[in-house]
Design an enzyme around this catalytic site. Structure first.
Site, PDB file in Angstrom:
ATOM      1  N   ASP A 112       0.872  -1.081  -0.133  1.00 32.37           N
ATOM      2  CA  ASP A 112      -0.310  -0.323   0.099  1.00 32.37           C
ATOM      3  C   ASP A 112       0.810   1.320  -0.094  1.00 32.37           C
ATOM      4  O   ASP A 112       1.715   1.132   0.759  1.00 32.37           O
ATOM      5  CB  ASP A 112      -0.901   0.396   1.442  1.00 32.37           C
ATOM      6  CG  ASP A 112      -1.451   1.010   1.546  1.00 32.37           C
ATOM      7  OD1 ASP A 112      -2.474   1.821  -0.204  1.00 32.37           O
ATOM      8  OD2 ASP A 112      -1.428   1.679   2.632  1.00 32.37           O
ATOM      9  N   LEU A 113       0.415   3.023  -0.036  1.00 31.98           N
ATOM     10  CA  LEU A 113       1.195   3.608  -0.595  1.00 31.98           C
ATOM     11  C   LEU A 113       0.911   4.478   0.609  1.00 31.98           C
ATOM     12  O   LEU A 113       1.640   4.571   1.286  1.00 31.98           O
ATOM     13  CB  LEU A 113       1.055   4.457  -1.885  1.00 31.98           C
ATOM     14  CG  LEU A 113       1.276   5.926  -1.873  1.00 31.98           C
ATOM     15  CD1 LEU A 113       2.854   5.594  -1.992  1.00 31.98           C
ATOM     16  CD2 LEU A 113       0.875   6.462  -2.869  1.00 31.98           C
ATOM     17  N   ASP A 114       0.009   4.605   0.777  1.00 31.02           N
ATOM     18  CA  ASP A 114      -0.480   5.975   2.075  1.00 31.02           C
ATOM     19  C   ASP A 114      -0.731   5.605   3.853  1.00 31.02           C
ATOM     20  O   ASP A 114      -1.294   4.171   3.619  1.00 31.02           O
ATOM     21  CB  ASP A 114      -1.769   6.145   1.875  1.00 31.02           C
ATOM     22  CG  ASP A 114      -2.042   7.118   0.929  1.00 31.02           C
ATOM     23  OD1 ASP A 114      -1.416   8.357   0.200  1.00 31.02           O
ATOM     24  OD2 ASP A 114      -3.400   7.242  -0.495  1.00 31.02           O
TER      25      ASP A 114
ATOM     26  N   THR B 122       1.840   9.868   4.144  1.00 27.98           N
ATOM     27  CA  THR B 122       0.335  10.472   3.905  1.00 27.98           C
ATOM     28  C   THR B 122      -0.787  10.801   4.256  1.00 27.98           C
ATOM     29  O   THR B 122      -2.021  11.295   4.166  1.00 27.98           O
ATOM     30  CB  THR B 122       0.153   9.947   2.289  1.00 27.98           C
ATOM     31  OG1 THR B 122      -0.062   9.171   1.868  1.00 27.98           O
ATOM     32  CG2 THR B 122       0.871  10.821   1.187  1.00 27.98           C
TER      33      THR B 122
ATOM     34  N   LYS C 252      -9.198   4.847   6.492  1.00 28.17           N
ATOM     35  CA  LYS C 252      -7.412   4.154   5.667  1.00 28.17           C
ATOM     36  C   LYS C 252      -8.112   3.986   4.900  1.00 28.17           C
ATOM     37  O   LYS C 252      -8.487   2.289   5.004  1.00 28.17           O
ATOM     38  CB  LYS C 252      -6.630   3.692   7.150  1.00 28.17           C
ATOM     39  CG  LYS C 252      -6.317   5.067   7.272  1.00 28.17           C
ATOM     40  CD  LYS C 252      -4.389   4.632   8.797  1.00 28.17           C
ATOM     41  CE  LYS C 252      -4.069   5.476   9.516  1.00 28.17           C
ATOM     42  NZ  LYS C 252      -3.664   5.100  10.379  1.00 28.17           N
TER      43      LYS C 252
ATOM     44  N   SER D 240      -2.802   0.640  -3.961  1.00 22.69           N
ATOM     45  CA  SER D 240      -3.415   1.846  -3.286  1.00 22.69           C
ATOM     46  C   SER D 240      -4.674   1.887  -4.344  1.00 22.69           C
ATOM     47  O   SER D 240      -4.753   2.220  -5.194  1.00 22.69           O
ATOM     48  CB  SER D 240      -1.809   3.272  -3.795  1.00 22.69           C
ATOM     49  OG  SER D 240      -2.436   3.842  -3.255  1.00 22.69           O
ATOM     50  N   ALA D 241      -5.402   2.806  -2.798  1.00 19.40           N
ATOM     51  CA  ALA D 241      -7.138   3.221  -3.435  1.00 19.40           C
ATOM     52  C   ALA D 241      -6.907   4.470  -3.823  1.00 19.40           C
ATOM     53  O   ALA D 241      -7.727   5.144  -5.051  1.00 19.40           O
ATOM     54  CB  ALA D 241      -7.639   3.490  -2.493  1.00 19.40           C
TER      55      ALA D 241
ATOM     56  N   ASN E 269      -3.897  10.035  -6.587  1.00 18.07           N
ATOM     57  CA  ASN E 269      -2.978  10.656  -6.678  1.00 18.07           C
ATOM     58  C   ASN E 269      -1.482   9.752  -6.471  1.00 18.07           C
ATOM     59  O   ASN E 269      -0.446  10.787  -6.151  1.00 18.07           O
ATOM     60  CB  ASN E 269      -2.986  11.719  -5.040  1.00 18.07           C
ATOM     61  CG  ASN E 269      -4.472  12.876  -4.969  1.00 18.07           C
ATOM     62  OD1 ASN E 269      -4.250  13.445  -6.183  1.00 18.07           O
ATOM     63  ND2 ASN E 269      -4.959  12.999  -4.552  1.00 18.07           N
TER      64      ASN E 269
ATOM     65  N   LYS F  38     -10.786  -0.949  -0.959  1.00 17.69           N
ATOM     66  CA  LYS F  38     -11.225  -2.436  -0.113  1.00 17.69           C
ATOM     67  C   LYS F  38     -11.616  -1.730   1.014  1.00 17.69           C
ATOM     68  O   LYS F  38     -12.295  -0.833   1.106  1.00 17.69           O
ATOM     69  CB  LYS F  38      -9.668  -2.095   0.638  1.00 17.69           C
ATOM     70  CG  LYS F  38      -8.145  -1.712  -0.503  1.00 17.69           C
ATOM     71  CD  LYS F  38      -6.793  -0.945   0.418  1.00 17.69           C
ATOM     72  CE  LYS F  38      -6.138  -1.416  -0.902  1.00 17.69           C
ATOM     73  NZ  LYS F  38      -4.204  -0.101   0.209  1.00 17.69           N
TER      74      LYS F  38
ATOM     75  N   GLU G   3       0.155  -3.371   4.536  1.00 13.84           N
ATOM     76  CA  GLU G   3      -0.687  -2.150   4.853  1.00 13.84           C
ATOM     77  C   GLU G   3      -1.322  -1.903   6.045  1.00 13.84           C
ATOM     78  O   GLU G   3      -0.883  -2.450   7.199  1.00 13.84           O
ATOM     79  CB  GLU G   3      -2.119  -3.242   4.083  1.00 13.84           C
ATOM     80  CG  GLU G   3      -3.406  -3.183   3.103  1.00 13.84           C
ATOM     81  CD  GLU G   3      -3.289  -1.942   2.844  1.00 13.84           C
ATOM     82  OE1 GLU G   3      -3.286  -0.865   4.103  1.00 13.84           O
ATOM     83  OE2 GLU G   3      -3.816  -1.802   1.751  1.00 13.84           O
ATOM     84  N   ASP G   4      -1.233  -0.686   6.095  1.00 13.59           N
ATOM     85  CA  ASP G   4      -1.564  -0.155   7.349  1.00 13.59           C
ATOM     86  C   ASP G   4      -3.187   0.069   8.212  1.00 13.59           C
ATOM     87  O   ASP G   4      -3.381   0.473   8.875  1.00 13.59           O
ATOM     88  CB  ASP G   4      -1.415   1.698   7.620  1.00 13.59           C
ATOM     89  CG  ASP G   4      -1.888   2.169   6.497  1.00 13.59           C
ATOM     90  OD1 ASP G   4      -2.274   2.150   5.299  1.00 13.59           O
ATOM     91  OD2 ASP G   4      -1.917   3.843   6.955  1.00 13.59           O
TER      92      ASP G   4
END
Ligand code: BG6
Ligand code: MG
Length: 219
Positions: free
Chosen positions: A9-11, A17, A45, A114-115, A118, A145, A169-170
């Site tokens: 995952d990104l954020d 972010t 999230k 990522s969802a 951006n 998700k 994942e966070d």
């Protein structure tokens, strides 16, 4: 299990972010006349922009027509983009690059899942646009998700079976998405917030491939 790919995952995993999303949503909540806590933000999230707005409005007990909702989501996104346009590679979370480099050295494939719509802008800002073998972001999926679509598309692009993938994942919804994809997961954060993750780590410092393999050898 035989680990052949890691999907990130990104954020909140590669960069923090999550704090900018929270700032932008809480500003919007304040403008709408209610306060929004960090604990409530856990529910947002990993969740898409429109669904995040729905959750926020439920918390504020507010109802708007579709047109207004689109305007509110746009307003939040403009504020969020102001934050992320200032990002630099310094904001990559500690230990992330070392871990990704180690995976590459051992021929383990990497994907971003990522969802966020951006995601590409963030990857550009932090100089990681070409770092992953494949990038699946919010522009490439239609189901948010905990639907597994984003991770299944990542595995498909890498040509690796789900049973050989580990998701990092966070988000509560993201851990469930991994489970729904038939993949194992590493939660980034606390066991209290991510009770369904197979293992949970606080951060990538002191974490590496041998610890990963060790944790999943019997799973
Ligand atoms: C996820 C975040 O990665 O992306 C969510 O965890 C966010 O908080 C979602 O709502 C969508 O992001 P964006 O950038 O398309 O609004
Ligand atoms: Mg996240």
């Amino acid at each position: 299990m035989d680990i052949k790919a890691c999907i990130f995952d990104l954020d909140g995993v590669i960069v923090d972010t999550a704090k900018y999303h929270y700032l932008a949503w809480s500003e919007l909540a304040e403008n709408l006349g209610f306060s929004f806590t960090e604990q409530q933000n856990e529910q947002l999230k990993g969740v898409s922009r429109v669904e995040s707005l729905e959750i926020l409005l439920k918390i504020g007990k507010l109802h708007f027509d579709e047109k207004t909702k689109i305007q509110l989501a746009d307003k939040k996104n403009k504020r969020y983009v102001e934050f992320i346009s200032q990002m630099t590679p310094d904001e990559i979370l500690p230990g992330v690059i070392d871990f990704l480099d180690e995976l590459k050295r051992h021929n383990i494939k990497t994907a971003l899942g990522s969802a966020s719509k951006n995601a590409i802008m963030i990857l550009e800002k932090i100089d990681m646009l070409n770092y992953f073998d494949t990038v699946i972001d919010g522009t490439k999926v239609s189901k948010a998700k905990p639907d597994p679509e984003v991770f299944l598309k990542g595995a498909e692009a890498l040509n690796i079976a789900s049973e050989n993938c580990i998701v990092f994942e966070d988000a509560y919804a993201g851990i469930d998405a991994a489970k729904n994809a038939g993949m194992k997961s590493v939660g980034i954060g606390s066991k209290a917030n991510l009770p369904n993750a197979d293992i949970v780590i606080g951060h990538f410092l002191d974490f590496g491939l041998s610890k990963l393999k060790d944790s999943f050898k019997d799973k």
